[in-house]
Design an enzyme around this catalytic site. Structure first.
Site, mmCIF file in Angstrom:
data_model
loop_
_atom_site.group_PDB
_atom_site.id
_atom_site.type_symbol
_atom_site.label_atom_id
_atom_site.label_comp_id
_atom_site.label_asym_id
_atom_site.label_seq_id
_atom_site.Cartn_x
_atom_site.Cartn_y
_atom_site.Cartn_z
ATOM 1 N N HIS A 34 4.967 -112.613 17.511
ATOM 2 C CA HIS A 34 4.884 -113.487 18.436
ATOM 3 C C HIS A 34 4.710 -113.873 19.424
ATOM 4 O O HIS A 34 3.561 -113.797 19.435
ATOM 5 C CB HIS A 34 6.584 -113.034 18.996
ATOM 6 C CG HIS A 34 6.515 -111.821 20.004
ATOM 7 N ND1 HIS A 34 5.496 -111.676 21.184
ATOM 8 C CD2 HIS A 34 6.955 -110.106 19.995
ATOM 9 C CE1 HIS A 34 5.236 -111.132 21.032
ATOM 10 N NE2 HIS A 34 6.266 -109.513 20.540
ATOM 11 N N ALA A 35 5.132 -114.696 19.842
ATOM 12 C CA ALA A 35 4.378 -115.699 21.487
ATOM 13 C C ALA A 35 3.836 -114.569 22.186
ATOM 14 O O ALA A 35 2.405 -115.644 22.713
ATOM 15 C CB ALA A 35 6.011 -116.781 21.887
ATOM 16 N N HIS A 37 1.983 -111.985 21.324
ATOM 17 C CA HIS A 37 1.046 -111.900 20.508
ATOM 18 C C HIS A 37 -0.315 -112.741 20.456
ATOM 19 O O HIS A 37 -1.639 -113.150 20.438
ATOM 20 C CB HIS A 37 1.317 -111.466 18.931
ATOM 21 C CG HIS A 37 2.023 -109.996 19.165
ATOM 22 N ND1 HIS A 37 3.419 -109.907 18.728
ATOM 23 C CD2 HIS A 37 1.408 -108.511 19.298
ATOM 24 C CE1 HIS A 37 3.082 -108.589 18.945
ATOM 25 N NE2 HIS A 37 2.413 -107.954 19.484
ATOM 26 N N GLN A 150 1.046 -107.324 29.571
ATOM 27 C CA GLN A 150 1.540 -106.685 30.290
ATOM 28 C C GLN A 150 3.048 -106.121 29.985
ATOM 29 O O GLN A 150 3.660 -105.712 31.023
ATOM 30 C CB GLN A 150 1.482 -107.473 31.788
ATOM 31 C CG GLN A 150 1.902 -107.277 33.242
ATOM 32 C CD GLN A 150 1.229 -106.026 33.514
ATOM 33 O OE1 GLN A 150 0.092 -105.243 33.008
ATOM 34 N NE2 GLN A 150 2.006 -105.211 34.431
ATOM 35 N N GLN A 155 1.968 -99.218 28.984
ATOM 36 C CA GLN A 155 0.509 -98.372 28.179
ATOM 37 C C GLN A 155 -0.669 -99.539 28.539
ATOM 38 O O GLN A 155 -1.542 -98.342 27.974
ATOM 39 C CB GLN A 155 1.138 -99.794 26.639
ATOM 40 C CG GLN A 155 0.053 -99.419 25.311
ATOM 41 C CD GLN A 155 0.771 -100.051 24.260
ATOM 42 O OE1 GLN A 155 1.408 -99.521 23.275
ATOM 43 N NE2 GLN A 155 0.129 -101.359 23.872
ATOM 44 N N VAL A 178 4.934 -113.154 28.103
ATOM 45 C CA VAL A 178 6.158 -114.318 27.163
ATOM 46 C C VAL A 178 7.582 -114.079 27.447
ATOM 47 O O VAL A 178 7.108 -112.821 26.882
ATOM 48 C CB VAL A 178 5.177 -115.009 26.394
ATOM 49 C CG1 VAL A 178 5.363 -115.769 25.645
ATOM 50 C CG2 VAL A 178 3.442 -114.886 26.362
ATOM 51 N N SER A 188 9.043 -107.783 19.562
ATOM 52 C CA SER A 188 9.135 -107.601 17.549
ATOM 53 C C SER A 188 10.526 -107.298 17.406
ATOM 54 O O SER A 188 10.626 -107.101 17.057
ATOM 55 C CB SER A 188 8.064 -106.851 17.091
ATOM 56 O OG SER A 188 6.423 -107.320 17.777
HETATM 57 O O1 PAF Z 1 1.750 -102.444 21.775
HETATM 58 C C1 PAF Z 1 1.410 -102.390 20.577
HETATM 59 O O2 PAF Z 1 1.673 -102.618 19.686
HETATM 60 C C2 PAF Z 1 1.243 -100.867 19.618
HETATM 61 O O3 PAF Z 1 1.211 -99.913 20.744
HETATM 62 C C3 PAF Z 1 -0.444 -100.593 20.206
HETATM 63 C C4 PAF Z 1 -1.386 -100.814 20.951
HETATM 64 C C5 PAF Z 1 -1.511 -101.699 18.891
HETATM 65 C C6 PAF Z 1 -0.979 -99.677 19.188
HETATM 66 O O4 PAF Z 1 -0.376 -98.935 17.870
#
Ligand code: PAF
Length: 281
Positions: A34-35, A37, A150, A155, A178, A188
């Site tokens: 999506h936007a 990414h 972010q 994570q 975003v 997602s």
């Molecule tokens: O943020 C994500 O999409 C997932 O946690 C990652 C970092 C791709 C690991 O599978």
């Protein structure tokens, strides 16, 4: 742009870039782009000579089998989005390439970074799954810079600790969340938020905005700020799973709200669980 499925194809494809000392930017994803990414891919494109995107729905980080099953898989559209964003190479392995039969390795961090907030609610296995797959992906791609959203603030901290503790020569670059025009953070999982739940999903941003407004109004006591945010969310008929004000590096809860404090929230909305965060300024 090429799409490759195996580690050896990926290594072959990157051989020349490595010989020429090109900077390799890496955007790890689980697809359903999506936007948010797109912002990661675009920043990588601006900053690096070669951009690699991975698409892999990592089974080891899902605590809920239904969530894994329901996770949107849209590879064709993802590859088109990657092409538009100027990605050079897409690594889309099958599960057995990442976790061959008999594989036993697990990369685990310990402590509050993985045990609290998302770790407490999803189980710390979630972050063990993330650190295992990210460590494998970093070894496979060997990027100079890796881009993470972010929106998944915890994570970002977990991956930063992974890189520090395992001495990966990778710079972690966090990219701003975003949002949809009405403020909902891109995710997602948003495709599963429909109808009335779509309005209710605005509760998370309302809770975060309320924390800032309460702070701007002069309140410094974290419990009081949290109470106001929870009330703001209740007006959308959403109860947070957690809403906390924490140190932006250690994730330890703060008693006094200060600039730079991280406000983190998670809430079930309809069939999904959404998360969001903001920094007090
Ligand atoms: O943020 C994500 O999409 C997932 O946690 C990652 C970092 C791709 C690991 O599978």
């Amino acid at each position: 742009m090429r799409v490759v499925r195996t580690v050896s194809e990926l290594r072959d494809a990157l051989r020349r870039a490595r010989r020429e000392d090109s900077t390799i930017g890496f955007v790890p994803t689980m697809g359903a782009l999506h936007a948010g990414h797109e912002a990661l891919m675009e920043q990588a494109r601006r900053e690096c000579d070669v951009v690699v995107l991975s698409i892999f729905v990592n089974p080891t980080q899902f605590n809920d089998p239904t969530d894994l099953e329901r996770y949107p898989r849209t590879e064709e559209a993802d590859v088109a989005a990657a092409e538009r964003a100027g990605v050079d190479l897409v690594f889309a392995p099958f599960a057995q390439e990442m976790y061959p039969r008999g594989a036993t390795i697990e990369v685990r961090l310990a402590g509050p970074l993985v045990d609290t907030l998302e770790g407490a609610h999803r189980g710390s296995d979630h972050f063990h799954g993330v650190t295992t797959v990210v460590a494998k992906l970093f070894n496979i791609v060997q990027p100079d810079v890796a881009y993470f959203g972010q929106k998944d603030a915890q994570q970002v901290l977990v991956v930063t600790a992974l890189v520090r503790e395992l001495n990966f020569p990778v710079r972690i670059q966090a990219v701003q969340t975003v949002r949809e025009p009405d403020g909902l953070a891109m995710s997602s999982r948003n495709v599963h938020v429909q109808g009335r739940d779509r309005e209710r999903a605005l509760a998370l941003k309302a809770g975060l905005d309320s924390a800032q407004a309460t702070y701007d109004g002069g309140e410094r006591d974290a419990d009081a700020v949290i109470a106001a945010s929870v009330a703001a969310m209740a007006s959308y008929e959403v109860d947070p799973e957690y809403l906390a004000i924490v140190d932006r590096v250690t994730l330890e809860p703060l008693r006094t709200v200060e600039p730079g404090a991280l406000v983190v929230v998670a809430a079930p909305v309809g069939p999904v669980r959404l998360i969001d965060n903001a920094t007090i300024h």
